[in-house]
Design a protein around this motif. Sequence first.
Motif, PDB file in Angstrom:
ATOM      1  N   UNK A 233       0.815  -1.211   0.000  1.00 13.75           N
ATOM      2  CA  UNK A 233       0.000   0.000   0.000  1.00 13.75           C
ATOM      3  C   UNK A 233       0.852   1.265   0.000  1.00 13.75           C
ATOM      4  N   UNK A 234       1.904   1.262  -0.789  1.00 19.68           N
ATOM      5  CA  UNK A 234       2.725   2.462  -0.888  1.00 19.68           C
ATOM      6  C   UNK A 234       1.985   3.527  -1.693  1.00 19.68           C
ATOM      7  N   UNK A 235       2.229   4.739  -1.313  1.00 24.72           N
ATOM      8  CA  UNK A 235       1.667   5.847  -2.067  1.00 24.72           C
ATOM      9  C   UNK A 235       2.825   6.650  -2.650  1.00 24.72           C
ATOM     10  N   UNK A 236       3.638   5.964  -3.446  1.00 27.76           N
ATOM     11  CA  UNK A 236       4.796   6.586  -4.072  1.00 27.76           C
ATOM     12  C   UNK A 236       4.782   6.250  -5.549  1.00 27.76           C
ATOM     13  N   UNK A 237       5.228   7.190  -6.342  1.00 25.45           N
ATOM     14  CA  UNK A 237       5.229   6.972  -7.783  1.00 25.45           C
ATOM     15  C   UNK A 237       6.531   7.454  -8.402  1.00 25.45           C
ATOM     16  N   UNK A 238       7.634   6.752  -8.109  1.00 30.71           N
ATOM     17  CA  UNK A 238       8.894   7.130  -8.749  1.00 30.71           C
ATOM     18  C   UNK A 238       8.772   7.016 -10.265  1.00 30.71           C
ATOM     19  N   UNK A 239       9.563   7.774 -10.953  1.00 31.54           N
ATOM     20  CA  UNK A 239       9.468   7.817 -12.412  1.00 31.54           C
ATOM     21  C   UNK A 239       9.966   6.530 -13.060  1.00 31.54           C
ATOM     22  N   UNK A 240       9.294   6.137 -14.127  1.00 31.30           N
ATOM     23  CA  UNK A 240       9.614   4.918 -14.867  1.00 31.30           C
ATOM     24  C   UNK A 240       9.675   5.232 -16.350  1.00 31.30           C
TER      25      UNK A 240
END
Length: 577
Positions: A233-240
Amino acid sequence: MESVRAQTWQNWELILVDDCSKNPELRAVIENFAKTDARIKPLFQKENGGISVATNAGLEAAQGEWIAFFDHDDLLADVAVEYMLREATRSHADLIYSDEDKIDASGYYREPAFKTDWNYRLLLGVNYVCHFVMIRQSALQKVGGLNKEYDGAQDHDFLLRASEHIPAEKIHHVPEILYHWRITANSTASDIGNKRYAIDAGINAVNDHLERRNLPAHVDSQMGMTLYAVDWQFNQFPSVTIIIPYKDEIPTTARCLDAIQKYTRYPNYKVILVNNWSITKEAEDFAKRVDGIPNVEILTVKEPFNYSRINNLAAKNETSDFFLFLNNDVFVEQENWLEILVNEALADPQVAIVGGKFVYPNQTVQHAGVLLGIGDVAGHAHVSIPRNEGGYAGRAYFPQEISAVTAAGMLIRRPAFELVGGFDEEHLKVAFNDIDLCLKVRDAGYKIIWTPDFCAEHHESLSRGSDDRPSTERRFFHETQFMIEKWGKTLRTDPFYNPHFTLDRQVFFDLTIPGVDETRYPPLESTRKKIRPLWDTPTLTTEQKTPSSTKKPVSKKSQAGTRRKKVLNETVTDAAE
């Protein structure tokens, strides 16, 4: 008790805990054994406390330097303790576990469990360790005894807590069957349906463990069994940056891209389509259409096909947190597919690569992780089993650490990719470049995770063709020889593929000639490099879910082409109930 008395290692004590059974016949048997052998020490509880309370009573009475857990109706191989202690000495481990099998009412051995080396991610989904477990008394004092709150899954909880106190290099797998688990009518070895409470206890054990580690997740049972699914349930969106090479085959490439655009809800990604010298009018028209898509670009590479090089070129000037190498004949079908991959990396800063499960159009498995040594170099696990089946020991059901995954769908941290020099474009132009990349990353000290939670259809080698063609045999032979010469013993000692399985026949099925072959034992975990991640390692709690990276993928011009808008002498205590 006779199997303990038969041990080749004689310096032991056997603590028998009668959990207030009130059975005169049983008490007489225990007392008679204690009279004949001073090493047998009975404890008679005044009231029934359950498995954890009874075991803890035995643990408190234990005097040995090592503690061995042994169920009252099972059997030990005669060399079990001696061999375990030998391996403990060799590995300097604090916790050791062996392979096991089951024994039925007729005395037949069956269902051998040939296990993987220490695999924390797999343990979150299933207690694959089970029997035979031994732990140093000094380590036990840190971990603590069994917890009654988790009766039914008390062993699983114990192992999870052990992982919180004992480093991975101090946990050692002994790949020999030293324990025989007896199948009885009311045993979980027979039917987990007899112990529904065990399922709920297991869910709580995994969930509470993750809470202690400040890892936000929802835990549930799989298929109504003591098998667990962890939904991070992470709320992180590192770039891909998603990199997809293609050469013509426009309908296939367009379908791949359309599926990404249709299903991907991940907010922070871009796509680079690497056009490797397409020549058709259809390809020109496709490029024009792509030009109008904001987060998609085309890099044109007018060079002979070299998978390693074209991917390296696409990645060269990118600054995203992650690269995702994707074949143009892989078609995603889940809205959360990219979150699944990224979250596996976010859950463990030591994880540098994450791969998925791929199936053929007939919905049988094409890729469920890679096993080293198969066919001289490496081969896919669980090939051709139905999509929803678990394969050997249910391994295909669970995310787990593994030695390699295919680059047909591989997420990798950009710093890790750059650290190891990317794909080998000189020696591995087409085949095995993904295996080599994974081995370089593992050799650098990082982990690789395979997850079945991301599953997509893959039309294997649709674009570049097969390596079995006469025109490609010479190149494939040289790439095979390069891998054998470079990685040698590594290919024959996969820590996640038990050495009792053969390397030249059906995977997870055909066995080697009975005996101990230490040449197939994997290197000790303690010999692996100790590294610090090259990336941020934020600590999250279930309350704190702040994105640690909001960096957008940045597009820069490549110098290589044009781009369009994109685990002797010890006393051993057997604690038995």
